[in-house]
Every structure is written in structure tokens, then in C-alpha cells.
Design a protein around this motif. Structure first.
Motif, PDB file in Angstrom:
ATOM      1  N   PRO A  47     -18.473 -11.840  -5.894  1.00 59.47           N
ATOM      2  CA  PRO A  47     -18.370 -11.850  -4.426  1.00 59.47           C
ATOM      3  C   PRO A  47     -17.215 -11.037  -3.861  1.00 59.47           C
ATOM      4  CG  PRO A  47     -17.594 -13.933  -5.338  1.00 59.47           C
ATOM      5  CD  PRO A  47     -18.188 -13.159  -6.481  1.00 59.47           C
ATOM      6  N   LEU A  48     -16.213 -10.699  -4.655  1.00 62.39           N
ATOM      7  CA  LEU A  48     -15.043  -9.992  -4.145  1.00 62.39           C
ATOM      8  C   LEU A  48     -15.392  -8.566  -3.720  1.00 62.39           C
ATOM      9  CD1 LEU A  48     -11.926 -10.569  -3.874  1.00 62.39           C
ATOM     10  CD2 LEU A  48     -11.672  -9.171  -5.929  1.00 62.39           C
ATOM     11  N   ARG A  49     -14.776  -8.119  -2.609  1.00 61.64           N
ATOM     12  CA  ARG A  49     -14.950  -6.746  -2.134  1.00 61.64           C
ATOM     13  C   ARG A  49     -13.593  -6.163  -1.764  1.00 61.64           C
ATOM     14  NH1 ARG A  49     -19.008  -8.138  -3.893  1.00 61.64           N
ATOM     15  NH2 ARG A  49     -21.148  -7.938  -3.123  1.00 61.64           N
ATOM     16  N   PRO A  50     -13.402  -4.870  -1.987  1.00 56.93           N
ATOM     17  CA  PRO A  50     -12.172  -4.227  -1.508  1.00 56.93           C
ATOM     18  C   PRO A  50     -12.196  -4.126   0.005  1.00 56.93           C
ATOM     19  CG  PRO A  50     -13.688  -2.573  -2.356  1.00 56.93           C
ATOM     20  CD  PRO A  50     -14.315  -3.905  -2.645  1.00 56.93           C
ATOM     21  N   VAL A  51     -11.019  -4.194   0.608  1.00 55.92           N
ATOM     22  CA  VAL A  51     -10.914  -4.067   2.059  1.00 55.92           C
ATOM     23  C   VAL A  51      -9.928  -2.945   2.357  1.00 55.92           C
ATOM     24  CG1 VAL A  51     -10.393  -5.205   4.242  1.00 55.92           C
ATOM     25  CG2 VAL A  51     -11.415  -6.524   2.362  1.00 55.92           C
ATOM     26  N   TYR A  52     -10.463  -1.812   2.768  1.00 51.14           N
ATOM     27  CA  TYR A  52      -9.665  -0.635   3.078  1.00 51.14           C
ATOM     28  C   TYR A  52      -9.529  -0.497   4.596  1.00 51.14           C
ATOM     29  CZ  TYR A  52      -9.590   1.347  -1.683  1.00 51.14           C
ATOM     30  OH  TYR A  52      -9.353   1.587  -3.014  1.00 51.14           O
ATOM     31  N   PRO A  53      -8.650   0.377   5.100  1.00 54.24           N
ATOM     32  CA  PRO A  53      -7.904   1.397   4.365  1.00 54.24           C
ATOM     33  C   PRO A  53      -6.686   0.825   3.668  1.00 54.24           C
ATOM     34  CG  PRO A  53      -7.328   1.499   6.671  1.00 54.24           C
ATOM     35  CD  PRO A  53      -8.433   0.481   6.564  1.00 54.24           C
ATOM     36  N   LEU A  54      -6.274   1.502   2.598  1.00 56.47           N
ATOM     37  CA  LEU A  54      -5.011   1.172   1.965  1.00 56.47           C
ATOM     38  C   LEU A  54      -3.875   1.604   2.882  1.00 56.47           C
ATOM     39  CD1 LEU A  54      -5.563   2.345  -1.742  1.00 56.47           C
ATOM     40  CD2 LEU A  54      -6.008   0.090  -0.744  1.00 56.47           C
ATOM     41  N   SER A  55      -2.789   0.878   2.821  1.00 55.30           N
ATOM     42  CA  SER A  55      -1.608   1.306   3.582  1.00 55.30           C
ATOM     43  C   SER A  55      -1.030   2.564   2.944  1.00 55.30           C
ATOM     44  CB  SER A  55      -0.558   0.191   3.582  1.00 55.30           C
ATOM     45  OG  SER A  55      -0.184  -0.135   2.254  1.00 55.30           O
ATOM     46  N   PRO A  56      -0.271   3.351   3.692  1.00 56.25           N
ATOM     47  CA  PRO A  56       0.335   4.565   3.130  1.00 56.25           C
ATOM     48  C   PRO A  56       1.237   4.235   1.945  1.00 56.25           C
ATOM     49  CG  PRO A  56       0.509   4.565   5.519  1.00 56.25           C
ATOM     50  CD  PRO A  56       0.034   3.203   5.131  1.00 56.25           C
ATOM     51  N   ARG A  57       1.391   5.198   1.070  1.00 58.52           N
ATOM     52  CA  ARG A  57       2.254   4.999  -0.096  1.00 58.52           C
ATOM     53  C   ARG A  57       3.681   4.705   0.359  1.00 58.52           C
ATOM     54  NH1 ARG A  57       3.272   9.279  -5.109  1.00 58.52           N
ATOM     55  NH2 ARG A  57       5.280   8.413  -5.768  1.00 58.52           N
ATOM     56  N   ARG A  58       4.266   3.681  -0.217  1.00 59.43           N
ATOM     57  CA  ARG A  58       5.617   3.280   0.149  1.00 59.43           C
ATOM     58  C   ARG A  58       6.635   4.190  -0.532  1.00 59.43           C
ATOM     59  NH1 ARG A  58       3.829  -1.348   2.522  1.00 59.43           N
ATOM     60  NH2 ARG A  58       2.230  -2.498   1.375  1.00 59.43           N
ATOM     61  N   SER A  59       7.695   4.507   0.181  1.00 55.48           N
ATOM     62  CA  SER A  59       8.678   5.471  -0.298  1.00 55.48           C
ATOM     63  C   SER A  59       9.761   4.800  -1.140  1.00 55.48           C
ATOM     64  CB  SER A  59       9.325   6.199   0.876  1.00 55.48           C
ATOM     65  OG  SER A  59      10.012   5.282   1.714  1.00 55.48           O
ATOM     66  N   ILE A  60      10.399   5.618  -1.971  1.00 56.19           N
ATOM     67  CA  ILE A  60      11.501   5.181  -2.818  1.00 56.19           C
ATOM     68  C   ILE A  60      12.747   5.961  -2.415  1.00 56.19           C
ATOM     69  CG2 ILE A  60      12.383   5.014  -5.179  1.00 56.19           C
ATOM     70  CD1 ILE A  60      10.038   3.210  -4.811  1.00 56.19           C
ATOM     71  N   PRO A  61      13.853   5.278  -2.132  1.00 54.26           N
ATOM     72  CA  PRO A  61      15.089   5.993  -1.763  1.00 54.26           C
ATOM     73  C   PRO A  61      15.532   6.973  -2.852  1.00 54.26           C
ATOM     74  CG  PRO A  61      15.291   3.645  -1.302  1.00 54.26           C
ATOM     75  CD  PRO A  61      14.018   3.810  -2.072  1.00 54.26           C
ATOM     76  N   ASP A  62      16.189   8.025  -2.439  1.00 51.09           N
ATOM     77  CA  ASP A  62      16.596   9.083  -3.373  1.00 51.09           C
ATOM     78  C   ASP A  62      17.545   8.586  -4.451  1.00 51.09           C
ATOM     79  OD1 ASP A  62      15.064  10.894  -1.996  1.00 51.09           O
ATOM     80  OD2 ASP A  62      16.738  11.657  -0.768  1.00 51.09           O
ATOM     81  N   HIS A  63      18.358   7.571  -4.133  1.00 49.20           N
ATOM     82  CA  HIS A  63      19.384   7.154  -5.090  1.00 49.20           C
ATOM     83  C   HIS A  63      18.838   6.341  -6.257  1.00 49.20           C
ATOM     84  CE1 HIS A  63      19.103   3.432  -2.677  1.00 49.20           C
ATOM     85  NE2 HIS A  63      19.549   2.817  -3.767  1.00 49.20           N
ATOM     86  N   ILE A  64      17.591   5.902  -6.184  1.00 50.83           N
ATOM     87  CA  ILE A  64      17.027   5.069  -7.249  1.00 50.83           C
ATOM     88  C   ILE A  64      16.450   5.953  -8.350  1.00 50.83           C
ATOM     89  CG2 ILE A  64      15.166   3.445  -7.806  1.00 50.83           C
ATOM     90  CD1 ILE A  64      15.663   2.083  -5.184  1.00 50.83           C
ATOM     91  N   PRO A  65      16.875   5.767  -9.605  1.00 53.33           N
ATOM     92  CA  PRO A  65      16.310   6.540 -10.726  1.00 53.33           C
ATOM     93  C   PRO A  65      14.814   6.298 -10.843  1.00 53.33           C
ATOM     94  CG  PRO A  65      18.334   5.442 -11.378  1.00 53.33           C
ATOM     95  CD  PRO A  65      17.973   4.883 -10.043  1.00 53.33           C
ATOM     96  N   LYS A  66      14.083   7.351 -11.172  1.00 58.78           N
ATOM     97  CA  LYS A  66      12.622   7.279 -11.173  1.00 58.78           C
ATOM     98  C   LYS A  66      12.043   7.729 -12.510  1.00 58.78           C
ATOM     99  CE  LYS A  66      12.816   8.458  -6.257  1.00 58.78           C
ATOM    100  NZ  LYS A  66      14.308   8.480  -6.256  1.00 58.78           N
ATOM    101  N   PRO A  67      10.924   7.151 -12.914  1.00 61.39           N
ATOM    102  CA  PRO A  67      10.247   7.609 -14.132  1.00 61.39           C
ATOM    103  C   PRO A  67       9.573   8.949 -13.894  1.00 61.39           C
ATOM    104  CG  PRO A  67       8.938   5.942 -13.044  1.00 61.39           C
ATOM    105  CD  PRO A  67      10.221   6.026 -12.266  1.00 61.39           C
ATOM    106  N   GLU A  68       9.160   9.589 -14.969  1.00 63.67           N
ATOM    107  CA  GLU A  68       8.659  10.958 -14.875  1.00 63.67           C
ATOM    108  C   GLU A  68       7.361  11.089 -14.089  1.00 63.67           C
ATOM    109  OE1 GLU A  68       7.764   9.048 -18.842  1.00 63.67           O
ATOM    110  OE2 GLU A  68       9.506   9.362 -17.572  1.00 63.67           O
ATOM    111  N   TRP A  69       6.630  10.013 -13.881  1.00 56.59           N
ATOM    112  CA  TRP A  69       5.355  10.113 -13.162  1.00 56.59           C
ATOM    113  C   TRP A  69       5.489   9.920 -11.649  1.00 56.59           C
ATOM    114  CZ3 TRP A  69       6.198   6.274 -16.916  1.00 56.59           C
ATOM    115  CH2 TRP A  69       6.479   4.999 -16.429  1.00 56.59           C
TER     116      TRP A  69
END
Length: 361
Positions: A47-69
Motif C-alpha cells: 500500500p505504500l506510495r512515494p509522495v513527491y516532490p522531494l525537497s531540494p538537496r540540503r547544503s553542507i557548510p564549507d568547513h565540514i570535511p566531506k567524503p569523496e562522493w
């Protein structure tokens, strides 16, 4: 977050690019304000269905180290062969303890917000902000183009559910899979929660508590010398004894500076996992247990995995460090962690019989 095969990663990279283009085109018009099922012709299994639209991609501050992807969605790290499992030194072990403690904190924060009436997108926002507050990157974000910061798997969703605009209902069960990247190391943990009082029913409690027990029994067996293939035997024995199925497609995995690495930890019996546990190894165990079929099907978003018969599933995960004496649960619950084990709710009796007509012992 469970491990994907390399072929599956390649498929996701290509197909997700197409979906992202379609979503951008949709959000550019008036439909961005209209809740809708983006896959109306897909044959859903439950019975489950997706409900779109997805919210915009959330941002990451520049000072936080990030993985390669974090930019292009593609993990570029060199993976270890299945017979080459890293042994962590004291410094690495302490780093894993820290990131796993932070992962537990974030899971507990979002777990307290699980209730009827909230959306899974709202829970994603909480996870995202809690990661940033801890100077951490949410590991799932843009991993092979996964669009959100946490996996939210509702009812028949086995794993990798994408947070969207669906409102949680009284009676749902919800798995929250939280992963953090902090100071070069990843932590990984998930738990299944009851949504509202109606969720405390015979079907849900039997499934969820059986799954919780499967993980607990497997962890108790971990010590130096344990063959990794034995973990699946322990899990499936308990699941079958409780008339539940074990999902075979996804497995636990090594974790350290790599989000997913060796060893593979299958959760089903008679698997062919290679290797034995040694002190200093770090990996996850994360059984996915169903109330029906063990077979899975993936939605057109190329992430959401569901049971083929629409039966409900539950999952629990811990990150573990093998020690000389046995095992340390790096993501262990703390005194005020939300959720936790409950007693199984029994079927009501009708003239001495359960609702299915079977005699109640």
C-alpha cells in the motif's frame, strides 16, 4: 546503510542521473507545489506510495570535511579485497568510537521525533542539522546519488527509503538508518520504531522484536575466530523459528575510513562469506527480517527496496569492534535512547482461540 554491489552502484549512477533530470524539470513548473506519486504506472507490491516532490538537496557548510562522493556521487576510494580486512590500530579504534557515539546521538535525536503526522522529509531535516551541529557529514548524502541525509524505510520498505512528503500514520513502523562521516571515519546505525499506539499490535511487535533479537543473538557470538558465515546461520535460525523471512540481497559490511568495505556479512544461513573475526576489525551487522517473503523489488527511484509480497519488514544495525575478549558495540544504546524493546502483543482470544482460529496455548 547496507552495502551495494559494484554493478548495482554503476546502475544507480546512470539511472539516477535520468531521474534527477526529470525531477528538476518537474520542480521547475507548477507541479513543484503539488504532491504526487511520481511513478503512477509502477506496480507497487504493497500500500505504500512515494509522495513527491522531494525537497531540494540540503547544503553542507564549507568547513565540514566531506567524503569523496559529495560532489559527483561516486565513491572513488580503493576497496579492500574480501580477504584483506583492515585491522584498526588504537588511534583508528578511538576515531571509530567517536563517530559511532555521534551517530548514536543523531539517531536518538531523530528517533524522539517519530510520531504520527510528521513527514519523513521533516525527519531528514532533523538528521541533517544534527550532523552539521556535530561537525559531521551525513554519509548517505549523494552516495551513489542518494538524494537525502538519512534512509527512512516505512512498513514494506526493506531499506534505502528516500525521505519525502509522506506523512507517518498511526500504526506504521519506521526504520531510520543514520550514518555519519567525522574526521575521516564513518559510523553506521539503524533502528526500527513504532509509530503511534496503533503500531503496538501483534503483527508489528512480533516482527520488530524478532528482528531486534536476531541482531542481539548475532552480536553475542562475535569474538576472535568466529567465521563470518556463521552470523547468518544464527540470524536465520531465530527468524525461521518465529516464522519470519530473512532478506538476502543486502548485507552488513566493513566500516572505517571506508563507508562500505570488507568483510561482507550476509544475514542468511548457508552463505559463503569469507574470513573470520579478528581483534581490531570493525564491521556492521544489520539483519533485515520480513513478516512474509524474503524476496525484494526496487522502486523506479532505484533505491527504495520493498518486499515482493508487500509484507512488512524491520531492521536493526550496530557497528561493532572485535576485541581480544569478544566485541564492543560502538553504537550501543544509552540510558535515555528512545524506542527499545517492548513485549509482544498477543492476538486477542475468542472462545479460547486466537483471531486466526488457532488454539491459544
Amino acid at each position: 546503510m547496507s552495502k551495494l554491489s559494484e554493478n548495482r552502484q554503476g546502475e544507480l549512477i546512470l539511472l539516477t542521473r535520468v531521474l534527477q533530470k526529470e525531477l528538476v524539470a518537474t520542480q521547475g513548473g507548477s507541479q513543484s507545489r503539488t504532491l504526487h506519486n511520481p511513478f503512477p504506472s509502477f506496480k507497487f507490491t504493497g500500500p505504500l506510495r512515494p509522495v513527491y516532490p522531494l525537497s531540494p538537496r540540503r547544503s553542507i557548510p564549507d568547513h565540514i570535511p566531506k567524503p569523496e562522493w559529495h560532489k559527483d556521487g561516486q565513491p572513488k576510494y580503493k576497496t579492500f579485497g574480501r580477504n584483506n580486512i583492515p585491522i584498526l590500530d588504537k588511534k583508528a579504534q578511538d576515531a571509530m568510537r567517536k563517530v559511532c557515539r555521534l551517530s548514536r546521538e543523531v539517531l536518538d535525536i531523530v528517533g524522539r521525533e517519530v510520531r504520527p503526522g510528521v513527514t519523513t522529509d521533516y525527519l531528514d531535516d532533523i538528521v541533517h542539522k544534527a550532523c552539521i551541529e556535530r561537525n559531521s557529514y551525513p554519509s548517505p548524502l549523494n552516495y551513489v546519488h542518494f538524494p537525502k541525509s538519512v534512509c527512512t524505510s516505512v512498513n514494506e520498505v526493506i531499506c534505502h527509503g528516500i525521505p519525502d512528503q509522506r506523512i507517518l500514520l498511526d500504526g506504521d513502523i519506521l526504520n531510520l538508518d543514520v550514518s555519519l562521516y567525522h574526521q575521516g571515519y564513518h559510523g553506521d546505525i539503524n533502528e526500527t520504531y513504532y509509530v503511534g499506539t496503533s503500531a503496538l499490535n501483534p503483527l508489528n511487535t512480533h516482527l520488530v522484536e524478532t528482528t531486534r533479537e536476531c541482531l542481539s543473538l548475532a552480536i553475542k557470538a562475535v569474538k576472535p575466530g568466529l567465521p563470518f558465515r556463521e552470523i547468518g546461520n544464527i540470524i536465520e535460525k531465530h527468524a525461521k523459528a518465529n516464522n519470519c523471512g530473512v532478506i538476502k540481497t543486502y548485507c552488513g559490511h566493513g566500516i572505517n575510513t571506508l563507508f562500505h568495505g570488507a568483510p561482507n556479512i550476509p544475514h542468511y544461513a548457508k552463505n559463503k562469506a569469507v574470513g573470520v573475526a579478528k581483534a581490531g576489525m570493525c564491521f556492521t551487522i544489520e539483519p533485515m527480517i520480513s513478516a512474509g517473503s524474503w524476496r525484494d523489488k526496487t522502486w523506479p527511484d532505484n533505491w527504495t527496496s520493498v518486499t515482493t509480497d508487500g509484507s512488512r519488514t524491520a531492521q536493526f544495525e550496530h557497528t561493532l569492534l572485535v576485541t581480544d575478549e569478544g566485541v564492543e558495540v560502538l553504537t550501543e544504546r544509552v540510558e535515555n535512547s528512545p524506542g527499545g524493546a517492548v513485549e509482544r502483543i498477543k492476538e486477542p482470544e475468542v472462545n479460547g482461540k486466537g483471531v486466526d482460529g488457532e488454539k491459544v496455548s
